[in-house]
Scaffold this motif. Structure first.
Motif, PDB file in Angstrom:
ATOM      1  N   MET A 158       0.828  -1.190   0.000  1.00 49.71           N
ATOM      2  CA  MET A 158       0.000   0.000   0.000  1.00 49.71           C
ATOM      3  C   MET A 158       0.877   1.260   0.000  1.00 49.71           C
ATOM      4  SD  MET A 158      -2.927   1.119   2.731  1.00 49.71           S
ATOM      5  CE  MET A 158      -4.433   0.659   1.919  1.00 49.71           C
ATOM      6  N   LEU A 159       1.651   1.466   1.072  1.00 50.43           N
ATOM      7  CA  LEU A 159       2.584   2.588   1.110  1.00 50.43           C
ATOM      8  C   LEU A 159       3.953   2.114   0.636  1.00 50.43           C
ATOM      9  CD1 LEU A 159       1.736   4.201   4.576  1.00 50.43           C
ATOM     10  CD2 LEU A 159       1.202   5.127   2.322  1.00 50.43           C
ATOM     11  N   THR A 160       4.613   2.969  -0.116  1.00 50.15           N
ATOM     12  CA  THR A 160       5.971   2.670  -0.562  1.00 50.15           C
ATOM     13  C   THR A 160       6.853   3.863  -0.196  1.00 50.15           C
ATOM     14  OG1 THR A 160       5.516   3.588  -2.748  1.00 50.15           O
ATOM     15  CG2 THR A 160       5.187   1.220  -2.485  1.00 50.15           C
ATOM     16  N   PHE A 161       8.140   3.708  -0.351  1.00 46.35           N
ATOM     17  CA  PHE A 161       9.050   4.806  -0.063  1.00 46.35           C
ATOM     18  C   PHE A 161       9.188   5.689  -1.297  1.00 46.35           C
ATOM     19  CE2 PHE A 161      10.450   1.695   3.123  1.00 46.35           C
ATOM     20  CZ  PHE A 161      10.263   2.475   4.258  1.00 46.35           C
ATOM     21  N   LEU A 162       9.327   6.978  -1.063  1.00 56.35           N
ATOM     22  CA  LEU A 162       9.481   7.949  -2.131  1.00 56.35           C
ATOM     23  C   LEU A 162      10.696   7.618  -2.982  1.00 56.35           C
ATOM     24  CD1 LEU A 162       8.478  10.976  -3.019  1.00 56.35           C
ATOM     25  CD2 LEU A 162      10.599  11.647  -1.897  1.00 56.35           C
ATOM     26  N   GLN A 163      10.506   7.630  -4.286  1.00 51.92           N
ATOM     27  CA  GLN A 163      11.613   7.520  -5.224  1.00 51.92           C
ATOM     28  C   GLN A 163      12.066   8.950  -5.525  1.00 51.92           C
ATOM     29  OE1 GLN A 163      12.737   4.384  -6.096  1.00 51.92           O
ATOM     30  NE2 GLN A 163      11.208   3.857  -4.548  1.00 51.92           N
ATOM     31  N   GLU A 201      -0.604   8.179 -10.014  1.00 49.35           N
ATOM     32  CA  GLU A 201      -0.460   9.557  -9.543  1.00 49.35           C
ATOM     33  C   GLU A 201      -0.176   9.541  -8.047  1.00 49.35           C
ATOM     34  OE1 GLU A 201      -3.159  13.645  -9.638  1.00 49.35           O
ATOM     35  OE2 GLU A 201      -3.947  11.820 -10.537  1.00 49.35           O
ATOM     36  N   LEU A 202       0.692  10.437  -7.597  1.00 50.96           N
ATOM     37  CA  LEU A 202       0.963  10.546  -6.169  1.00 50.96           C
ATOM     38  C   LEU A 202      -0.298  11.066  -5.491  1.00 50.96           C
ATOM     39  CD1 LEU A 202       3.167  10.267  -3.965  1.00 50.96           C
ATOM     40  CD2 LEU A 202       3.654  12.694  -4.330  1.00 50.96           C
ATOM     41  N   ALA A 203      -0.917  10.229  -4.653  1.00 48.70           N
ATOM     42  CA  ALA A 203      -2.192  10.577  -4.033  1.00 48.70           C
ATOM     43  C   ALA A 203      -2.036  11.018  -2.588  1.00 48.70           C
ATOM     44  CB  ALA A 203      -3.154   9.388  -4.111  1.00 48.70           C
ATOM     45  N   ALA A 204      -1.002  10.497  -1.891  1.00 51.42           N
ATOM     46  CA  ALA A 204      -0.839  10.834  -0.474  1.00 51.42           C
ATOM     47  C   ALA A 204       0.602  10.613  -0.049  1.00 51.42           C
ATOM     48  CB  ALA A 204      -1.768   9.981   0.378  1.00 51.42           C
ATOM     49  N   ILE A 205       0.978  11.335   1.018  1.00 53.01           N
ATOM     50  CA  ILE A 205       2.337  11.206   1.558  1.00 53.01           C
ATOM     51  C   ILE A 205       2.316  11.236   3.084  1.00 53.01           C
ATOM     52  CG2 ILE A 205       3.508  12.183  -0.455  1.00 53.01           C
ATOM     53  CD1 ILE A 205       3.301  14.353   2.595  1.00 53.01           C
ATOM     54  N   PHE A 206       3.288  10.562   3.658  1.00 53.80           N
ATOM     55  CA  PHE A 206       3.636  10.668   5.073  1.00 53.80           C
ATOM     56  C   PHE A 206       5.119  10.997   5.107  1.00 53.80           C
ATOM     57  CE2 PHE A 206       0.106   7.699   5.343  1.00 53.80           C
ATOM     58  CZ  PHE A 206      -0.536   8.025   6.528  1.00 53.80           C
ATOM     59  N   ALA A 207       5.493  12.131   5.668  1.00 50.51           N
ATOM     60  CA  ALA A 207       6.904  12.449   5.880  1.00 50.51           C
ATOM     61  C   ALA A 207       7.159  12.261   7.372  1.00 50.51           C
ATOM     62  CB  ALA A 207       7.209  13.879   5.446  1.00 50.51           C
ATOM     63  N   THR A 208       8.068  11.351   7.715  1.00 49.36           N
ATOM     64  CA  THR A 208       8.241  10.954   9.115  1.00 49.36           C
ATOM     65  C   THR A 208       9.686  11.031   9.567  1.00 49.36           C
ATOM     66  OG1 THR A 208       8.590   8.604   8.599  1.00 49.36           O
ATOM     67  CG2 THR A 208       6.307   9.333   8.899  1.00 49.36           C
ATOM     68  N   TRP A 209       9.833  11.123  10.874  1.00 47.06           N
ATOM     69  CA  TRP A 209      11.128  11.083  11.539  1.00 47.06           C
ATOM     70  C   TRP A 209      11.059   9.953  12.548  1.00 47.06           C
ATOM     71  CZ3 TRP A 209      15.105  14.643  10.620  1.00 47.06           C
ATOM     72  CH2 TRP A 209      14.761  15.736   9.813  1.00 47.06           C
ATOM     73  N   GLU A 210      12.083   9.113  12.581  1.00 45.26           N
ATOM     74  CA  GLU A 210      12.090   8.041  13.568  1.00 45.26           C
ATOM     75  C   GLU A 210      13.032   8.386  14.708  1.00 45.26           C
ATOM     76  OE1 GLU A 210      12.298   3.229  14.104  1.00 45.26           O
ATOM     77  OE2 GLU A 210      12.422   4.087  12.092  1.00 45.26           O
ATOM     78  N   GLY A 211      12.447   8.506  15.874  1.00 43.71           N
ATOM     79  CA  GLY A 211      13.217   8.739  17.091  1.00 43.71           C
ATOM     80  C   GLY A 211      13.473   7.425  17.793  1.00 43.71           C
ATOM     81  N   LEU A 236      -5.497   5.223   4.934  1.00 41.53           N
ATOM     82  CA  LEU A 236      -4.036   5.269   4.949  1.00 41.53           C
ATOM     83  C   LEU A 236      -3.491   5.526   6.348  1.00 41.53           C
ATOM     84  CD1 LEU A 236      -3.324   7.276   1.672  1.00 41.53           C
ATOM     85  CD2 LEU A 236      -2.995   4.822   2.059  1.00 41.53           C
ATOM     86  N   LEU A 237      -4.114   6.450   7.082  1.00 39.90           N
ATOM     87  CA  LEU A 237      -3.641   6.749   8.429  1.00 39.90           C
ATOM     88  C   LEU A 237      -3.778   5.522   9.329  1.00 39.90           C
ATOM     89  CD1 LEU A 237      -2.493   8.691  10.508  1.00 39.90           C
ATOM     90  CD2 LEU A 237      -4.842   9.487  10.938  1.00 39.90           C
ATOM     91  N   GLN A 238      -4.905   4.842   9.276  1.00 37.46           N
ATOM     92  CA  GLN A 238      -5.092   3.657  10.115  1.00 37.46           C
ATOM     93  C   GLN A 238      -4.093   2.564   9.750  1.00 37.46           C
ATOM     94  OE1 GLN A 238      -9.268   2.609  10.122  1.00 37.46           O
ATOM     95  NE2 GLN A 238      -9.832   4.655  10.796  1.00 37.46           N
ATOM     96  N   ALA A 239      -3.836   2.375   8.474  1.00 28.85           N
ATOM     97  CA  ALA A 239      -2.843   1.380   8.051  1.00 28.85           C
ATOM     98  C   ALA A 239      -1.459   1.774   8.546  1.00 28.85           C
ATOM     99  CB  ALA A 239      -2.850   1.240   6.530  1.00 28.85           C
ATOM    100  N   PHE A 240      -1.119   3.044   8.440  1.00 25.66           N
ATOM    101  CA  PHE A 240       0.185   3.525   8.893  1.00 25.66           C
ATOM    102  C   PHE A 240       0.341   3.300  10.392  1.00 25.66           C
ATOM    103  CE2 PHE A 240       3.174   6.642  10.489  1.00 25.66           C
ATOM    104  CZ  PHE A 240       4.213   6.552   9.571  1.00 25.66           C
TER     105      PHE A 240
END
Length: 171
Positions: A1-6, A51-61, A85-89
């Motif tokens: 479902m979610l992949t990493f940005l190329q 088409e790019l439909a959604a993004i999550f930009a995250t920081w891992e602490g 998407l949010l629930q899956a994330f």
């Protein structure tokens, strides 16, 4: 479902950020692009119909995942995609999730807080002023939300110390 940005998707990612957030809530293009090589930073994407439909930009602490930006392209909104998407994330991560929202005082800010609460996030009493991300920008008063449990003061202090050291740094 979610992949990493190329890397070739970066311009589409940045355009979505510009369309979805006030200027004070994102970095200038080159500064944002430079984050792609940061070890704590990741961009997760969702494509629909090529088409790019959604993004999550995250920081891992060390003890959490910080969602800095979550956006769904306007043409894909109002169909439940954001919630899905949010629930899956949230479910795919074992570390607690923290995100910032503008203080929910206006209509749009209250709707945003309600969206996150409907999807399992918990509004906290903790917040701070997000520092200006570039010259000419302003600080933004924010409040934190968390998942799956309410944010405790010790967690808040740890998160704030980490985020100001790693995310809101001029390095």
């Amino acid at each position: 479902m979610l992949t990493f940005l190329q890397e070739e998707q970066f311009d589409d990612f940045y355009q979505l950020i510009e369309e979805s957030f006030p200027l004070d809530e994102y970095r200038p293009y080159q500064t944002q692009r430079a984050l792609l090589s940061h070890p704590h930073y990741q961009i997760h994407t969702y494509e629909k119909d090529y088409e790019l439909a959604a993004i999550f930009a995250t920081w891992e602490g060390p003890d959490f995942i910080f969602i800095e930006h979550f956006a769904v392209k306007a043409s894909f909104r109002d169909g439940g995609l954001g919630s899905k998407l949010l629930q899956a994330f949230l479910k795919q991560h074992t570390k607690p999730i923290v995100l910032e929202i503008e203080t929910p005082e206006g209509e749009i800010e209250k709707r945003r807080a309600n969206f996150y609460e409907r999807n399992g996030m918990i509004l906290s009493q903790w917040g701070y002023n997000q520092p200006a991300l570039a010259k000419g920008q302003s600080a933004v008063p924010i409040v934190l939300m968390s998942y799956p449990k309410p944010l405790q003061e010790q967690d808040y202090q740890s998160f704030k110390q980490w985020v100001f050291k790693h995310v809101y740094t001029s390095d």
